[in-house]
Design an enzyme around this catalytic site. Structure first.
Site: not given
Ligand code: NI
Length: 155
Positions: A89-90, A46, A131-132, A51, A135
């Site tokens: 996470c990226l 995701g 999670h997203e 990000q 963000h």
């Protein structure tokens, strides 16, 4: 084209992202394919617009039958039951750990054509949605870590 990933502690990751007023606006429509390509390039499950340095309420998920783009997503209901699962996470490279998430969530959003859509996610899908959506509210999974697992390896 793919985009650069913004990493912690960049302050953009901590901002509450702006609501998208016009999902069909050229800049939003141009960002969607780039966000998806960037997610696939980095093997993310995701990704959220902050990000890649855009503080707007847009997320993309890599699900088993393709990808899902959600504009202005919000959780409208969630299970009481939570479960632990490992996340990475990226934007927080090299860190992995266990996070407690609701087992099931119902999310309302607009799709990339600007139409209303409802997603019901369980298990991993519920986890990625939470999670997203965190963000776009300026929250990182590391804020919710119960315990660290491995470091420096992606899942
Ligand atoms: Ni993330």
């Amino acid at each position: 084209m793919t985009l650069n990933i913004v990493t912690d502690p960049n302050p953009i990751l901590r901002k509450k992202a702006a609501l998208i007023k016009d999902p069909l606006a050229i800049d939003v429509q141009a960002l969607i394919p780039e966000l998806i390509k960037t997610m696939y390039r980095d093997k993310g499950i995701g990704i959220a617009a902050p990000q890649v340095g855009k503080s707007i309420r847009l997320i993309a998920l890599n699900i088993k039958d393709g990808h899902l783009v959600l504009i202005n997503p919000r959780i409208v209901s969630k299970s009481i039951r939570k479960e632990l699962g490992e996340e990475g996470c990226l934007s927080v490279p090299g860190v992995f750990g266990m996070v407690k998430r609701h087992r099931k969530v119902k999310v309302e959003a607009l799709d990339k054509e600007g139409k209303k859509t409802t997603i019901i996610g369980e298990g991993l899908l519920a986890r990625v949605l939470q999670h997203e959506i965190d963000h776009i509210n300026g929250i990182l999974f590391t804020d919710k870590l119960v315990s660290k697992t491995r470091e420096n390896k992606r899942y």
